[in-house]
Scaffold this active site. Structure first.
Site, PDB file in Angstrom:
ATOM      1  N   ASP A 121       0.850  -1.185   0.000  1.00 48.80           N
ATOM      2  CA  ASP A 121       0.000   0.000   0.000  1.00 48.80           C
ATOM      3  C   ASP A 121       0.888   1.238   0.000  1.00 48.80           C
ATOM      4  O   ASP A 121       1.815   1.349   0.803  1.00 48.80           O
ATOM      5  CB  ASP A 121      -0.904   0.000   1.231  1.00 48.80           C
ATOM      6  CG  ASP A 121      -1.973   1.074   1.151  1.00 48.80           C
ATOM      7  OD1 ASP A 121      -2.498   1.312   0.054  1.00 48.80           O
ATOM      8  OD2 ASP A 121      -2.296   1.670   2.193  1.00 48.80           O
ATOM      9  N   HIS A 128      -3.911  14.146   0.462  1.00 48.19           N
ATOM     10  CA  HIS A 128      -4.135  13.323   1.647  1.00 48.19           C
ATOM     11  C   HIS A 128      -2.966  13.432   2.618  1.00 48.19           C
ATOM     12  O   HIS A 128      -3.159  13.660   3.822  1.00 48.19           O
ATOM     13  CB  HIS A 128      -4.322  11.861   1.223  1.00 48.19           C
ATOM     14  CG  HIS A 128      -4.367  10.890   2.363  1.00 48.19           C
ATOM     15  ND1 HIS A 128      -5.388  10.866   3.291  1.00 48.19           N
ATOM     16  CD2 HIS A 128      -3.486   9.912   2.744  1.00 48.19           C
ATOM     17  CE1 HIS A 128      -5.156   9.914   4.187  1.00 48.19           C
ATOM     18  NE2 HIS A 128      -4.008   9.322   3.869  1.00 48.19           N
ATOM     19  N   GLU A 208     -10.705   3.677   3.410  1.00 48.59           N
ATOM     20  CA  GLU A 208      -9.775   4.424   2.565  1.00 48.59           C
ATOM     21  C   GLU A 208     -10.083   4.109   1.113  1.00 48.59           C
ATOM     22  O   GLU A 208      -9.961   2.951   0.691  1.00 48.59           O
ATOM     23  CB  GLU A 208      -8.317   4.083   2.893  1.00 48.59           C
ATOM     24  CG  GLU A 208      -7.869   4.602   4.246  1.00 48.59           C
ATOM     25  CD  GLU A 208      -6.398   4.374   4.526  1.00 48.59           C
ATOM     26  OE1 GLU A 208      -5.897   4.951   5.506  1.00 48.59           O
ATOM     27  OE2 GLU A 208      -5.751   3.620   3.757  1.00 48.59           O
ATOM     28  N   GLU A 210      -9.250   3.754  -2.494  1.00 46.71           N
ATOM     29  CA  GLU A 210      -7.994   3.560  -3.194  1.00 46.71           C
ATOM     30  C   GLU A 210      -8.210   2.874  -4.541  1.00 46.71           C
ATOM     31  O   GLU A 210      -9.295   2.346  -4.826  1.00 46.71           O
ATOM     32  CB  GLU A 210      -7.022   2.724  -2.355  1.00 46.71           C
ATOM     33  CG  GLU A 210      -6.760   3.288  -0.961  1.00 46.71           C
ATOM     34  CD  GLU A 210      -5.561   2.659  -0.282  1.00 46.71           C
ATOM     35  OE1 GLU A 210      -4.699   2.114  -1.003  1.00 46.71           O
ATOM     36  OE2 GLU A 210      -5.485   2.728   0.951  1.00 46.71           O
ATOM     37  N   ASP A 242      -8.918   0.044   1.727  1.00 51.25           N
ATOM     38  CA  ASP A 242      -7.961  -0.428   2.732  1.00 51.25           C
ATOM     39  C   ASP A 242      -8.426   0.067   4.097  1.00 51.25           C
ATOM     40  O   ASP A 242      -8.041   1.138   4.563  1.00 51.25           O
ATOM     41  CB  ASP A 242      -6.560   0.094   2.411  1.00 51.25           C
ATOM     42  CG  ASP A 242      -5.484  -0.656   3.181  1.00 51.25           C
ATOM     43  OD1 ASP A 242      -5.696  -1.840   3.480  1.00 51.25           O
ATOM     44  OD2 ASP A 242      -4.431  -0.063   3.447  1.00 51.25           O
ATOM     45  N   ARG A 246      -7.908   3.582  13.084  1.00 51.50           N
ATOM     46  CA  ARG A 246      -7.032   4.726  13.324  1.00 51.50           C
ATOM     47  C   ARG A 246      -6.434   4.734  14.731  1.00 51.50           C
ATOM     48  O   ARG A 246      -5.277   5.138  14.916  1.00 51.50           O
ATOM     49  CB  ARG A 246      -7.804   6.027  13.096  1.00 51.50           C
ATOM     50  CG  ARG A 246      -8.386   6.185  11.696  1.00 51.50           C
ATOM     51  CD  ARG A 246      -7.313   6.293  10.650  1.00 51.50           C
ATOM     52  NE  ARG A 246      -7.880   6.542   9.322  1.00 51.50           N
ATOM     53  CZ  ARG A 246      -7.176   6.561   8.203  1.00 51.50           C
ATOM     54  NH1 ARG A 246      -5.879   6.338   8.247  1.00 51.50           N
ATOM     55  NH2 ARG A 246      -7.755   6.785   7.036  1.00 51.50           N
ATOM     56  N   GLN A 249      -3.767   1.994  14.984  1.00 46.86           N
ATOM     57  CA  GLN A 249      -2.618   2.400  14.184  1.00 46.86           C
ATOM     58  C   GLN A 249      -1.811   3.496  14.869  1.00 46.86           C
ATOM     59  O   GLN A 249      -0.572   3.460  14.883  1.00 46.86           O
ATOM     60  CB  GLN A 249      -3.090   2.880  12.813  1.00 46.86           C
ATOM     61  CG  GLN A 249      -1.958   3.283  11.880  1.00 46.86           C
ATOM     62  CD  GLN A 249      -2.462   3.746  10.526  1.00 46.86           C
ATOM     63  OE1 GLN A 249      -3.644   3.645  10.209  1.00 46.86           O
ATOM     64  NE2 GLN A 249      -1.567   4.257   9.711  1.00 46.86           N
ATOM     65  N   LYS A 262      -4.116  -2.063  10.167  1.00 42.42           N
ATOM     66  CA  LYS A 262      -4.446  -2.156   8.753  1.00 42.42           C
ATOM     67  C   LYS A 262      -4.641  -3.590   8.267  1.00 42.42           C
ATOM     68  O   LYS A 262      -5.297  -3.803   7.252  1.00 42.42           O
ATOM     69  CB  LYS A 262      -3.309  -1.525   7.924  1.00 42.42           C
ATOM     70  CG  LYS A 262      -2.975  -0.103   8.280  1.00 42.42           C
ATOM     71  CD  LYS A 262      -4.014   0.874   7.800  1.00 42.42           C
ATOM     72  CE  LYS A 262      -3.890   1.094   6.324  1.00 42.42           C
ATOM     73  NZ  LYS A 262      -4.814   2.163   5.855  1.00 42.42           N
ATOM     74  N   THR A 266      -8.748  -5.838   3.832  1.00 43.31           N
ATOM     75  CA  THR A 266      -8.609  -4.968   2.665  1.00 43.31           C
ATOM     76  C   THR A 266      -9.583  -5.492   1.619  1.00 43.31           C
ATOM     77  O   THR A 266      -9.493  -6.652   1.219  1.00 43.31           O
ATOM     78  CB  THR A 266      -7.177  -4.995   2.104  1.00 43.31           C
ATOM     79  OG1 THR A 266      -6.258  -4.559   3.106  1.00 43.31           O
ATOM     80  CG2 THR A 266      -7.058  -4.103   0.880  1.00 43.31           C
ATOM     81  N   GLU A 369      -9.901  12.399   7.188  1.00 40.86           N
ATOM     82  CA  GLU A 369      -9.819  13.721   6.561  1.00 40.86           C
ATOM     83  C   GLU A 369     -11.166  14.431   6.540  1.00 40.86           C
ATOM     84  O   GLU A 369     -11.253  15.625   6.832  1.00 40.86           O
ATOM     85  CB  GLU A 369      -9.328  13.581   5.115  1.00 40.86           C
ATOM     86  CG  GLU A 369      -7.873  13.278   4.948  1.00 40.86           C
ATOM     87  CD  GLU A 369      -7.548  13.178   3.473  1.00 40.86           C
ATOM     88  OE1 GLU A 369      -7.246  14.215   2.864  1.00 40.86           O
ATOM     89  OE2 GLU A 369      -7.620  12.061   2.931  1.00 40.86           O
TER      90      GLU A 369
END
Length: 422
Positions: A121, A128, A208, A210, A242, A246, A249, A262, A266, A369
């Site tokens: 990844d 971002h 996320e 992606e 993904d 948070r 992490q 993570k 996925t 975000e």
């Protein structure tokens, strides 16, 4: 009124002859027999059966249970098979043979179309990365010193790459307790510094948005793949989510980066769109404002960006439209960087773009975000979110410009959040 043939598509169908993505499916009558399919409108062609019925020289590849043998065969074979499939679907002479091999998409079970070898990844969106930097380093530079010199990435867990539609179990792990201990694990504030972590379900579960690139032809050890080798090794692309815990992490990632926050899930689309289908969507990446080392310098190369228009919905309500054309680092640069140290490629390697975000607040590709780390809740229908609640369903869709004004549809990625395992 006679029933429309599955070979007669309405004008402008995003899964028409200009697209032809590959997947793997089973039917209710043979749930254990996985077959390669090609999506055409709202139907799926049994590619293996079509190859057998037409005495195709590629019958063995298309008769496999995954796309890996076809992907390993290399670009000349990919192009020959694509031309063959297009002929089957559009040449009236093949209609009596092909029409009975078309299955309604709604009647099929879709499976992970590839055997995943490795998963990498990246962190390719300047918007971002800068937003995350402003959140967590408000008194420092938004971007780290290396960000514009190389595509930053990490190795993920290939064994937890899941096909779209697979439920996503809220992960458990260590994290710092939230500032407000009375809050549920649905819309929690950012963790406050504490003397010790707690163990339990993630309180800040995120998506996320992606784009993933799938490696077909392998490369030998100690043989870097240059920018010009991108089309010889990458079979196609698809959407990817993904998922990210948070809080887990943020507690674990220093100094070695993402791990349990993570690796729990996925989600990958069930349909892989060949790169050749996306030729009309090729675009130049944003202008570089830092000189690049020769192996990454694409200033004189063909444009390696892709104009993909992504949409993110939670429970059917659109909350963001991230533009992939805004990505600073291209997939060709990521592939070159991934192999420049001599690392080899394997058929089935998947490397993802990292969160796709644009310059506008409505173009951010994750809740971190969109809510500015939980400070500004976003509206989802008649409720709000800072992070995902149990029961939420996240769906990524996308399209790209095709030939003569047509749209190329990408297969969606959907994941439904279920409570943590007791």
């Amino acid at each position: 009124m006679p029933q429309r043939s599955p070979l007669d598509l309405p004008e402008g169908d995003p899964f028409g002859p200009h697209n032809l993505p590959y997947g793997v499916f089973t039917t209710p009558h043979a749930p254990h027999l996985r077959r390669i399919g090609v999506r055409y409108g709202s139907h799926v062609l049994d590619a293996g059966a079509a190859a057998a019925a037409t005495a195709s020289p590629h019958a063995e590849l298309l008769g496999a249970a995954t796309l890996n043998p076809l992907m390993a065969a290399g670009r000349p074979v990919w192009q020959a098979v694509r031309a063959e499939v297009l002929d089957w679907l559009t040449n009236p002479a093949h209609r009596p043979t092909i029409e009975p091999l078309m299955h309604p998409l709604t009647t099929l079970a879709l499976h992970l179309p590839i055997e995943v070898a490795d998963y990498v990844d990246f962190y390719a969106s300047e918007h971002h990365a800068a937003n995350v930097g402003r959140m967590f380093r408000p008194d420092g530079d938004a971007l780290t010193p290396n960000w514009k010199h190389l595509p930053i990435g990490y190795h993920g867990r290939a064994g937890t790459v899941l096909v779209s539609g697979t439920p996503v179990v809220r992960p458990q792990g260590q994290h710092l307790p939230p500032a407000d201990s009375s809050s549920s694990h649905t819309s929690s504030p950012a963790p406050a510094p504490g003397p010790a972590p707690v163990f339990g379900p993630s309180l800040r579960l995120d998506f996320e948005a992606e784009v993933a690139f799938v490696v077909g032809a392998p490369s030998p050890l100690n043989t870097p793949v240059p920018l010009s080798g991108f089309h010889d090794h990458v079979f196609g692309l698809c959407l990817l989510n993904d998922w990210s815990a948070r809080d887990i992490q943020s507690w674990e990632y220093r100094p070695l980066g993402p791990f349990l926050g993570k690796s729990f899930a996925t989600s990958l689309a069930a349909w892989i769109t060949p790169l050749d289908a996306l030729a009309p969507a090729r675009t130049a990446p944003p202008a570089r404002d830092v000189p690049l080392l020769p192996y990454l310098d694409d200033s004189a190369a063909e444009p390696f960006g892709f104009d993909l228009r992504i949409e993110v919905a939670v429970n059917g309500h659109t909350i963001s439209r991230p533009p992939f054309s805004a990505m600073y680092w291209t997939a060709a640069q990521q592939l070159a960087h991934m192999t420049v140290n001599g690392a080899s490629l394997r058929t089935g390697d998947v490397f993802a773009s990292g969160t796709v975000s644009g310059p506008r607040p409505t173009e951010r590709g994750c809740l971190l975000e969109l809510t500015w780390s939980g400070r500004d809740p976003v509206r989802v229908a008649d409720s709000t979110r800072t992070f995902l609640e149990d029961g939420d369903e996240v769906t990524l869709t996308a399209w790209a410009p095709g030939p003569h004004g047509a749209r190329i549809g990408l297969g969606e990625v959907t994941g439904h959040v279920v409570p943590a395992t007791p």
